[in-house]
Design a protein around this motif. Structure first.
Motif, PDB file in Angstrom:
ATOM      1  N   CYS A  79       0.833  -1.205   0.000  1.00  0.00           N
ATOM      2  CA  CYS A  79       0.000   0.000   0.000  1.00  0.00           C
ATOM      3  C   CYS A  79       0.868   1.256   0.000  1.00  0.00           C
ATOM      4  O   CYS A  79       0.579   2.224  -0.717  1.00  0.00           O
ATOM      5  CB  CYS A  79      -0.924   0.011   1.214  1.00  0.00           C
ATOM      6  SG  CYS A  79      -2.093  -1.346   1.235  1.00  0.00           S
ATOM      7  N   PHE A  82       2.449   1.577  -3.463  1.00  0.00           N
ATOM      8  CA  PHE A  82       1.435   2.018  -4.417  1.00  0.00           C
ATOM      9  C   PHE A  82       1.166   3.506  -4.268  1.00  0.00           C
ATOM     10  O   PHE A  82       1.103   4.252  -5.248  1.00  0.00           O
ATOM     11  CB  PHE A  82       0.147   1.216  -4.223  1.00  0.00           C
ATOM     12  CG  PHE A  82      -0.949   1.590  -5.188  1.00  0.00           C
ATOM     13  CD1 PHE A  82      -0.980   1.034  -6.459  1.00  0.00           C
ATOM     14  CD2 PHE A  82      -1.932   2.501  -4.830  1.00  0.00           C
ATOM     15  CE1 PHE A  82      -1.987   1.368  -7.354  1.00  0.00           C
ATOM     16  CE2 PHE A  82      -2.933   2.843  -5.715  1.00  0.00           C
ATOM     17  CZ  PHE A  82      -2.956   2.280  -6.977  1.00  0.00           C
ATOM     18  N   ARG A  83       1.008   3.963  -3.032  1.00  0.00           N
ATOM     19  CA  ARG A  83       0.738   5.374  -2.767  1.00  0.00           C
ATOM     20  C   ARG A  83       1.874   6.261  -3.255  1.00  0.00           C
ATOM     21  O   ARG A  83       1.653   7.307  -3.863  1.00  0.00           O
ATOM     22  CB  ARG A  83       0.487   5.587  -1.272  1.00  0.00           C
ATOM     23  CG  ARG A  83      -0.004   6.975  -0.931  1.00  0.00           C
ATOM     24  CD  ARG A  83      -0.181   7.175   0.565  1.00  0.00           C
ATOM     25  NE  ARG A  83       1.130   7.226   1.209  1.00  0.00           N
ATOM     26  CZ  ARG A  83       1.585   6.328   2.078  1.00  0.00           C
ATOM     27  NH1 ARG A  83       0.852   5.294   2.416  1.00  0.00           N
ATOM     28  NH2 ARG A  83       2.773   6.454   2.623  1.00  0.00           N
ATOM     29  N   LYS A  84       3.113   5.836  -3.040  1.00  0.00           N
ATOM     30  CA  LYS A  84       4.265   6.635  -3.472  1.00  0.00           C
ATOM     31  C   LYS A  84       4.406   6.650  -4.988  1.00  0.00           C
ATOM     32  O   LYS A  84       4.705   7.677  -5.588  1.00  0.00           O
ATOM     33  CB  LYS A  84       5.545   6.111  -2.824  1.00  0.00           C
ATOM     34  CG  LYS A  84       5.615   6.442  -1.355  1.00  0.00           C
ATOM     35  CD  LYS A  84       6.871   5.904  -0.731  1.00  0.00           C
ATOM     36  CE  LYS A  84       6.880   6.230   0.754  1.00  0.00           C
ATOM     37  NZ  LYS A  84       8.101   5.768   1.403  1.00  0.00           N
ATOM     38  N   VAL A  85       4.209   5.500  -5.614  1.00  0.00           N
ATOM     39  CA  VAL A  85       4.370   5.397  -7.062  1.00  0.00           C
ATOM     40  C   VAL A  85       3.287   6.196  -7.791  1.00  0.00           C
ATOM     41  O   VAL A  85       3.555   6.865  -8.787  1.00  0.00           O
ATOM     42  CB  VAL A  85       4.349   3.915  -7.509  1.00  0.00           C
ATOM     43  CG1 VAL A  85       4.232   3.779  -9.016  1.00  0.00           C
ATOM     44  CG2 VAL A  85       5.605   3.213  -7.018  1.00  0.00           C
ATOM     45  N   THR A  86       2.053   6.131  -7.293  1.00  0.00           N
ATOM     46  CA  THR A  86       0.947   6.814  -7.967  1.00  0.00           C
ATOM     47  C   THR A  86       0.735   8.227  -7.460  1.00  0.00           C
ATOM     48  O   THR A  86      -0.150   8.931  -7.948  1.00  0.00           O
ATOM     49  CB  THR A  86      -0.366   6.029  -7.784  1.00  0.00           C
ATOM     50  OG1 THR A  86      -0.681   5.979  -6.394  1.00  0.00           O
ATOM     51  CG2 THR A  86      -0.267   4.642  -8.381  1.00  0.00           C
ATOM     52  N   ASN A  87       1.519   8.652  -6.487  1.00  0.00           N
ATOM     53  CA  ASN A  87       1.394   9.983  -5.877  1.00  0.00           C
ATOM     54  C   ASN A  87       0.046  10.152  -5.182  1.00  0.00           C
ATOM     55  O   ASN A  87      -0.557  11.209  -5.210  1.00  0.00           O
ATOM     56  CB  ASN A  87       1.623  11.079  -6.921  1.00  0.00           C
ATOM     57  CG  ASN A  87       2.025  12.382  -6.278  1.00  0.00           C
ATOM     58  OD1 ASN A  87       2.551  12.396  -5.165  1.00  0.00           O
ATOM     59  ND2 ASN A  87       1.773  13.485  -6.960  1.00  0.00           N
ATOM     60  N   PHE A  89      -4.067   9.134  -3.983  1.00  0.00           N
ATOM     61  CA  PHE A  89      -5.362   8.917  -4.614  1.00  0.00           C
ATOM     62  C   PHE A  89      -5.981  10.262  -4.961  1.00  0.00           C
ATOM     63  O   PHE A  89      -5.779  11.254  -4.274  1.00  0.00           O
ATOM     64  CB  PHE A  89      -6.285   8.132  -3.669  1.00  0.00           C
ATOM     65  CG  PHE A  89      -5.811   6.735  -3.422  1.00  0.00           C
ATOM     66  CD1 PHE A  89      -6.146   5.716  -4.289  1.00  0.00           C
ATOM     67  CD2 PHE A  89      -5.014   6.442  -2.326  1.00  0.00           C
ATOM     68  CE1 PHE A  89      -5.700   4.421  -4.072  1.00  0.00           C
ATOM     69  CE2 PHE A  89      -4.562   5.165  -2.096  1.00  0.00           C
ATOM     70  CZ  PHE A  89      -4.904   4.148  -2.973  1.00  0.00           C
ATOM     71  N   ARG A  90      -6.759  10.278  -6.026  1.00  0.00           N
ATOM     72  CA  ARG A  90      -7.407  11.520  -6.454  1.00  0.00           C
ATOM     73  C   ARG A  90      -8.778  11.697  -5.833  1.00  0.00           C
ATOM     74  O   ARG A  90      -9.365  12.756  -5.932  1.00  0.00           O
ATOM     75  CB  ARG A  90      -7.514  11.552  -7.969  1.00  0.00           C
ATOM     76  CG  ARG A  90      -6.158  11.612  -8.612  1.00  0.00           C
ATOM     77  CD  ARG A  90      -6.266  11.673 -10.104  1.00  0.00           C
ATOM     78  NE  ARG A  90      -4.917  11.634 -10.644  1.00  0.00           N
ATOM     79  CZ  ARG A  90      -4.584  12.180 -11.774  1.00  0.00           C
ATOM     80  NH1 ARG A  90      -5.486  12.789 -12.507  1.00  0.00           N
ATOM     81  NH2 ARG A  90      -3.352  12.116 -12.193  1.00  0.00           N
ATOM     82  N   TYR A  98      -9.475   0.991  -2.575  1.00  0.00           N
ATOM     83  CA  TYR A  98      -8.173   0.328  -2.574  1.00  0.00           C
ATOM     84  C   TYR A  98      -7.916  -0.350  -1.219  1.00  0.00           C
ATOM     85  O   TYR A  98      -7.477  -1.497  -1.159  1.00  0.00           O
ATOM     86  CB  TYR A  98      -7.053   1.319  -2.896  1.00  0.00           C
ATOM     87  CG  TYR A  98      -5.693   0.683  -2.920  1.00  0.00           C
ATOM     88  CD1 TYR A  98      -5.276  -0.056  -4.022  1.00  0.00           C
ATOM     89  CD2 TYR A  98      -4.825   0.784  -1.838  1.00  0.00           C
ATOM     90  CE1 TYR A  98      -4.035  -0.661  -4.051  1.00  0.00           C
ATOM     91  CE2 TYR A  98      -3.581   0.178  -1.850  1.00  0.00           C
ATOM     92  CZ  TYR A  98      -3.197  -0.543  -2.963  1.00  0.00           C
ATOM     93  OH  TYR A  98      -1.974  -1.152  -2.983  1.00  0.00           O
TER      94      TYR A  98
END
Length: 140
Positions: A79, A82-87, A89-90, A98
């Motif tokens: 998690c 994922f948060r770091k890679v995708t910057n 959640f919008r 998620y």
């Protein structure tokens, strides 16, 4: 630090020895909690310890419980990545979705249930019951 050291040696220790260590650690924690904090963060820490105290040394009495939270930390790692890679959640609902999916998948992994079976079971029944899933599994 002492509790962690005991936790590492736990497999080689007798139950009576673990009980003795548990009582010693509880007595030491009693002594520490009698100290009046001199800073607001000390008050916050003291309240947090008092809130989780009854669970703090559970691993001393229950050998099935691991002495660390490494398993939970490892479960959270995807998690964080994922948060770091995708910057992040919008949307709020995207973050909740998620988190829900990750929770179902991690619970399934810990209970030796396949991911697809877990998702199906969650959508149809709302709970992951391994025994019920095995009896309801299609034959063939």
């Amino acid at each position: 630090m002492r509790a962690c050291a005991i936790g590492r040696r736990r497999p080689a220790l007798a139950d009576a020895t673990l009980r003795t260590y548990h009582h010693q650690l509880d007595a030491e924690l009693d002594r520490l909690l009698r100290i009046t904090p001199m800073h607001p963060e000390g008050d916050t820490l003291k309240r947090a310890i008092e809130g989780c105290r009854q669970s703090l040394f559970t691993f001393m009495a229950e050998r099935a419980i691991t002495p660390t939270n490494n398993g939970s930390e490892r479960a959270l790692r995807p998690c964080a990545v994922f948060r770091k890679v995708t910057n992040g959640f919008r949307s709020e609902w995207g973050a909740h979705l998620y988190a829900d999916v990750r929770s179902v998948l991690e619970t399934a992994r810990r209970r030796a249930i396949g991911a697809l079976d877990a998702i199906r079971a969650t959508l149809s029944r709302g709970a992951l019951d391994r025994a019920a899933m095995l009896t309801a599994a299609p034959k063939g």
